[in-house]
Design a protein around this motif. Structure first.
Motif, PDB file in Angstrom:
ATOM      1  N   ALA A 103       0.832  -1.211   0.000  1.00 29.49           N
ATOM      2  CA  ALA A 103       0.000   0.000   0.000  1.00 29.49           C
ATOM      3  C   ALA A 103       0.862   1.256   0.000  1.00 29.49           C
ATOM      4  N   MET A 104       2.056   1.168   0.559  1.00 26.43           N
ATOM      5  CA  MET A 104       2.925   2.340   0.633  1.00 26.43           C
ATOM      6  C   MET A 104       3.515   2.712  -0.719  1.00 26.43           C
ATOM      7  N   TYR A 105       4.080   1.724  -1.439  1.00 27.96           N
ATOM      8  CA  TYR A 105       4.720   2.060  -2.710  1.00 27.96           C
ATOM      9  C   TYR A 105       4.578   0.971  -3.769  1.00 27.96           C
ATOM     10  N   GLY A 106       3.623   0.065  -3.586  1.00 28.85           N
ATOM     11  CA  GLY A 106       3.436  -1.012  -4.559  1.00 28.85           C
ATOM     12  C   GLY A 106       2.933  -0.530  -5.908  1.00 28.85           C
ATOM     13  N   GLY A 107       2.291   0.643  -5.932  1.00 29.96           N
ATOM     14  CA  GLY A 107       1.760   1.151  -7.190  1.00 29.96           C
ATOM     15  C   GLY A 107       2.693   2.072  -7.944  1.00 29.96           C
ATOM     16  N   VAL A 108       3.895   2.291  -7.436  1.00 27.79           N
ATOM     17  CA  VAL A 108       4.850   3.161  -8.124  1.00 27.79           C
ATOM     18  C   VAL A 108       5.386   2.427  -9.357  1.00 27.79           C
ATOM     19  N   ASP A 109       5.203   3.003 -10.516  1.00 24.83           N
ATOM     20  CA  ASP A 109       5.613   2.377 -11.774  1.00 24.83           C
ATOM     21  C   ASP A 109       7.023   2.842 -12.138  1.00 24.83           C
ATOM     22  N   PRO A 110       8.029   1.955 -12.083  1.00 22.72           N
ATOM     23  CA  PRO A 110       9.395   2.382 -12.414  1.00 22.72           C
ATOM     24  C   PRO A 110       9.595   2.656 -13.893  1.00 22.72           C
ATOM     25  N   ASN A 111       8.641   2.251 -14.719  1.00 20.08           N
ATOM     26  CA  ASN A 111       8.765   2.493 -16.157  1.00 20.08           C
ATOM     27  C   ASN A 111       8.472   3.936 -16.544  1.00 20.08           C
ATOM     28  N   ILE A 112       7.828   4.680 -15.649  1.00 23.46           N
ATOM     29  CA  ILE A 112       7.561   6.095 -15.899  1.00 23.46           C
ATOM     30  C   ILE A 112       8.818   6.893 -15.575  1.00 23.46           C
ATOM     31  N   THR A 113       9.237   7.730 -16.480  1.00 27.05           N
ATOM     32  CA  THR A 113      10.466   8.499 -16.317  1.00 27.05           C
ATOM     33  C   THR A 113      10.413   9.372 -15.068  1.00 27.05           C
ATOM     34  N   GLY A 114      11.464   9.271 -14.245  1.00 23.72           N
ATOM     35  CA  GLY A 114      11.556  10.080 -13.038  1.00 23.72           C
ATOM     36  C   GLY A 114      10.755   9.568 -11.873  1.00 23.72           C
ATOM     37  N   ASN A 115      10.153   8.382 -12.015  1.00 20.67           N
ATOM     38  CA  ASN A 115       9.305   7.842 -10.967  1.00 20.67           C
ATOM     39  C   ASN A 115      10.083   7.022  -9.952  1.00 20.67           C
ATOM     40  N   GLY A 116      11.167   6.398 -10.401  1.00 24.14           N
ATOM     41  CA  GLY A 116      11.956   5.545  -9.523  1.00 24.14           C
ATOM     42  C   GLY A 116      12.433   4.310 -10.260  1.00 24.14           C
ATOM     43  N   GLY A 117      12.867   3.314  -9.501  1.00 23.34           N
ATOM     44  CA  GLY A 117      13.364   2.088 -10.083  1.00 23.34           C
ATOM     45  C   GLY A 117      14.886   2.030 -10.070  1.00 23.34           C
ATOM     46  N   PRO A 118      15.459   0.892 -10.452  1.00 14.54           N
ATOM     47  CA  PRO A 118      16.918   0.725 -10.417  1.00 14.54           C
ATOM     48  C   PRO A 118      17.663   1.738 -11.283  1.00 14.54           C
ATOM     49  N   GLU A 119      17.130   2.030 -12.471  1.00 13.01           N
ATOM     50  CA  GLU A 119      17.810   2.981 -13.351  1.00 13.01           C
ATOM     51  C   GLU A 119      17.853   4.367 -12.727  1.00 13.01           C
ATOM     52  N   CYS A 120      16.766   4.782 -12.098  1.00 13.65           N
ATOM     53  CA  CYS A 120      16.727   6.085 -11.429  1.00 13.65           C
ATOM     54  C   CYS A 120      17.663   6.101 -10.226  1.00 13.65           C
ATOM     55  N   ALA A 121      17.687   4.999  -9.458  1.00 11.15           N
ATOM     56  CA  ALA A 121      18.551   4.933  -8.284  1.00 11.15           C
ATOM     57  C   ALA A 121      20.027   4.959  -8.647  1.00 11.15           C
ATOM     58  N   ALA A 122      20.357   4.480  -9.854  1.00 14.79           N
ATOM     59  CA  ALA A 122      21.748   4.447 -10.305  1.00 14.79           C
ATOM     60  C   ALA A 122      22.150   5.710 -11.058  1.00 14.79           C
ATOM     61  N   PHE A 123      21.301   6.733 -11.065  1.00 13.38           N
ATOM     62  CA  PHE A 123      21.618   7.960 -11.803  1.00 13.38           C
ATOM     63  C   PHE A 123      22.884   8.612 -11.254  1.00 13.38           C
ATOM     64  N   LEU A 124      23.057   8.572  -9.933  1.00 13.60           N
ATOM     65  CA  LEU A 124      24.254   9.102  -9.294  1.00 13.60           C
ATOM     66  C   LEU A 124      25.074   7.943  -8.743  1.00 13.60           C
TER      67      LEU A 124
END
Length: 374
Positions: A103-124
């Motif tokens: 319920a906290m973050y299960g609906g966050v879609d990492p495929n949306i740009t800037g939303n999150g996910g491994p690629e976003c976490a590895a930006f820095l």
């Protein structure tokens, strides 16, 4: 005073709860009951459900238990307890740690740009992130310590300047503003419940909205004055949200409209309170100690709480993992650029807001007086 406070708190809670429950029910396709299922007949049936929750916290897959409750079936599958009563199947979600995190973050879609996910976490890189964090935490702690010392012990020891609660009666305008802010925030919470993105409520704009509800609800006191002065210098978020809106994650009906309504109301509240005076009196325009304190608190919140949660959940909380799609300083040093321009904005924005709140009523009175002379 406290009776009125209790009434306003009750009114606030009712507004928020009605919006959350109504919107969540409207956007949920399957009927889920969180809590104890009330059977129409024997009390033992309710006890049976409670025992199931105790033995199967979180639910186990593909287990079927049949009890002697008029041939009713308890069938926990995928964490959902299916209860057949009188030939009609109803569902009760088993509550557990996994469901809470979902319920906290299960609906966050990492495929949306800037939303999150491994690629976003590895930006820095980890090294750059650690260096930036150490630098900004040190700077923010220095700002907080210096600002508190400059504000001085005299302020904290001074007698409460708020006066009695009767000096700030509950007016119709304040009640309407409080109701509008509560309903808007309740809808926003409902959207987060429906989309399983409750973690976004930790973003500064939502925290400030909750703080503004408190300021409108709580009777005048020293704590209200301190929080009010700090929050005036933390309203850079609504300005950025209106100038550079991030709407690619808002997919539910009217979610975009509520986004704009919330951020506009966040500007209406300080204008209204500044014109009421009393405990809502700002510091002198040449005094920047409160602005420095607010800046330090905001940076400390971002680089500790928000960044830690963002790294654990891989959710891009307020762009702490990677830049937003609308960030004009997109690049490897976007956080340092943001620290610089947001510091400058925080120093100026709150003072401009205070100046406008003081000048506009005077201009309005002058125009009315001019019309009377004519």
């Amino acid at each position: 005073g406290w009776t009125g406070k209790a009434d306003r708190l009750y009114f606030t809670c009712v507004c928020v709860c009605v919006c959350v429950s109504g919107l969540h029910a409207a956007t949920t396709h399957t009927r889920s009951i969180s809590g104890t299922f009330l059977y129409p007949k024997e009390k033992k049936k309710e006890q049976g459900i409670n025992r199931w929750f105790e033995r199967n916290w979180g639910g186990r897959k593909h287990i079927e238990k049949r009890r002697r409750f008029n041939a009713e079936t308890l069938c926990p599958v995928d964490g959902v307890l299916k209860v057949v009563v009188g030939g009609r199947e109803q569902k009760m979600a088993a509550v557990g740690p996994g469901h809470f995190l979902d319920a906290m973050y299960g609906g966050v879609d990492p495929n949306i740009t800037g939303n999150g996910g491994p690629e976003c976490a590895a930006f820095l890189s980890a090294r750059q992130r650690a260096l930036e964090t150490a630098l900004m935490v040190a700077v923010s702690l220095l700002q907080i310590v210096l600002a508190c010392e400059r504000i001085g012990a005299g302020f904290w020891e001074r007698r409460d300047p708020a006066g009695s609660p009767s000096d700030h009666p509950q007016t119709l305008g304040k009640s309407l503003l409080q109701a509008a802010l509560c309903l808007t925030f309740g809808l926003e919470i409902g959207f987060k419940c429906a989309s399983k993105t409750l973690i976004y409520l930790l973003n500064p704009c939502h925290v400030l909205t909750a703080l503004q509800i408190f300021l409108l609800t709580c009777p005048p006191c020293r704590a209200v004055m301190i929080l009010f002065r700090l929050h005036v210098h933390m309203l850079n978020g609504p300005l950025l949200a209106l100038l550079f809106p991030v709407l690619n994650t808002r997919l539910l009906p009217f979610e975009t409209e509520v986004y704009y309504i919330q951020h506009v109301l966040m500007y209406v509240v300080p204008f209204y309170l500044l014109n009421r005076g009393g405990v809502y009196k700002p510091e002198p325009l040449g005094d920047f100690k409160w602005a420095v304190l607010a800046t330090g608190l905001l940076f400390l919140y971002h680089y500790t709480i928000l960044q830690a949660l963002a790294l654990v959940t891989m959710v891009n909380l307020n762009s702490m993992l990677c830049p937003a799609v609308s960030d004009p300083f997109h690049g490897p040093f976007y956080r340092m650029w943001a620290s610089l321009h947001q510091t400058a904005l925080l120093m100026v924005h709150g003072k401009l807001l205070t100046l406008l709140a003081l000048v506009l009523p005077a201009l309005s009175r002058g125009l009315r007086h001019g019309h009377k002379l004519e």
